[in-house]
Design an enzyme around this catalytic site. Structure first.
Site, short mmCIF file in Angstrom:
data_model
loop_
_atom_site.label_atom_id
_atom_site.label_comp_id
_atom_site.label_asym_id
_atom_site.label_seq_id
_atom_site.Cartn_x
_atom_site.Cartn_y
_atom_site.Cartn_z
N ASP A 109 30.81 40.68 51.08
CA ASP A 109 30.35 41.33 49.85
C ASP A 109 29.14 42.23 50.07
O ASP A 109 28.48 42.63 49.11
CB ASP A 109 30.05 40.28 48.77
CG ASP A 109 30.17 40.85 47.36
OD1 ASP A 109 30.88 41.86 47.18
OD2 ASP A 109 29.57 40.29 46.43
N ASP A 146 38.56 41.06 49.43
CA ASP A 146 37.70 42.25 49.47
C ASP A 146 37.37 42.74 50.88
O ASP A 146 36.83 43.86 51.03
CB ASP A 146 36.37 42.03 48.73
CG ASP A 146 36.54 41.75 47.25
OD1 ASP A 146 37.66 41.94 46.73
OD2 ASP A 146 35.57 41.31 46.62
N ASP A 290 31.53 35.37 38.08
CA ASP A 290 31.55 36.38 39.15
C ASP A 290 30.15 36.65 39.69
O ASP A 290 30.01 37.22 40.78
CB ASP A 290 32.12 37.70 38.62
CG ASP A 290 33.60 37.60 38.30
OD1 ASP A 290 34.34 36.98 39.09
OD2 ASP A 290 34.01 38.16 37.27
#
Length: 313
Positions: A109, A146, A290
């Site tokens: 991330d 991701d 989130d």
């Protein structure tokens, strides 16, 4: 003129034998069917939603719905094998298919809400332990949400090599591996196909779309099919995909990817087997934040208010 041999059988006997073969063949074929195509998915009674439902019955529907077990850096190398094995054992007792999200890639991330994880060397050891915990369990694995969509956005080292390593280890353990492929509003299908090929999708079952996101299922089908077609042009054939539907039951604000207030739970997870789609899955747990955005707490924390919003209450 040739005469029938004494060993020749009457026509009626031949017909009976052919009928018997025709009857037995489907049974023999079904015996070879992978159980992941027929078994229901596993709803873990120890999930955060299940724990919350014991205190508040409004969350009972979430508790009953199969969701992925997340293997992250919160489970260190010394314990992750045991934790994964315990989860798959619970699934086996119920004769259900376990689903695991592997989420610990270095530079995860890029320092945002879900930052953290291991250095490359530790990651390889950790993946080996995850694979050991999954061995022989006929599990479904969604690999590194991701990671490929964010490829190159920060200093990530040999991310492609690490994902390729993980695919090989998990596949040898018997898992169906789906590499995460972002979603329909993120990376172009042809670009994603190139990344997937480089990351070892040839050795995987396929790819996953919309993990922890909110795009409509119809849009993800178009995107998934386009990625499959792009892979085919690169010489990678026979790949399938799964779609995350945990929170895509309503339109959300464009570009709002962190606890959007308009989101609702989507279609229930299930095996689909339609076209190139294998399944709808709930990977991200509805009710877990989130991140610290739109009123939510730290990423991964159970958030009762957010869960009720997703349920339309």
């Amino acid at each position: 003129m040739l005469r029938p041999s004494r060993a020749a059988r009457p026509l009626s006997v031949v017909i009976v034998c052919l009928v018997a073969v025709a009857v037995l063949t489907p049974v023999q074929a079904s015996a070879k069917t992978d159980p992941r195509l027929t078994r229901p998915l596993f709803a873990d009674p120890t999930s955060t939603a299940a724990v919350a439902a014991k205190r508040d019955k409004r969350f009972a529907s979430l508790a009953r719905t199969p969701q992925a077990f997340w293997a992250t850096d919160g489970l260190p190398t010394k314990t992750v094998r045991r934790s994964v094995a315990a989860y798959t054992k619970r699934a086996a007792k119920k004769k259900r298919t376990p689903v695991i999200a592997v989420y610990a890639i270095p530079a995860r991330d890029c320092g945002s809400h879900s930052a953290g994880t291991f250095d490359p060397r530790t990651y390889r050891r950790w993946i080996a332990q995850v694979a050991a915990g999954l061995k022989g369990t006929k599990a479904i694995v969604v690999l590194e949400p991701d990671a490929l969509a964010m490829l190159g956005q920060c200093d990530q080292g040999d991310r492609i090599g690490l994902i390729r390593y993980a695919v090989g280890k998990l596949k040898r353990a018997g898992a169906w591996v789906y590499l995460d492929a972002g979603h329909s509003r993120w990376i172009a299908p042809d670009v994603m196909a190139q990344r997937l090929k480089a990351a070892g999708i040839s050795s995987a079952r396929g790819f996953a779309t919309n993990v922890a996101s909110f795009q409509a299922t119809a849009d993800e089908k178009v995107y998934g099919d386009a990625v499959v077609a792009s892979l085919r042009t690169l010489g990678v054939t026979g790949k399938r995909y799964v779609i995350e539907t945990a929170r895509n039951g309503a339109a959300t604000a464009a570009g709002d990817f962190c606890n959007p207030v308009a989101a609702r739970v989507g279609p229930k997870p299930r095996i689909v087997r339609r076209g190139a789609i294998d399944a709808y899955l709930w990977v991200k747990h509805p009710g877990e934040s989130d991140g610290a955005c739109n009123g939510g707490p730290k990423a991964g924390t159970w958030w009762a208010a957010g869960a009720l919003t997703l349920l339309g209450r």
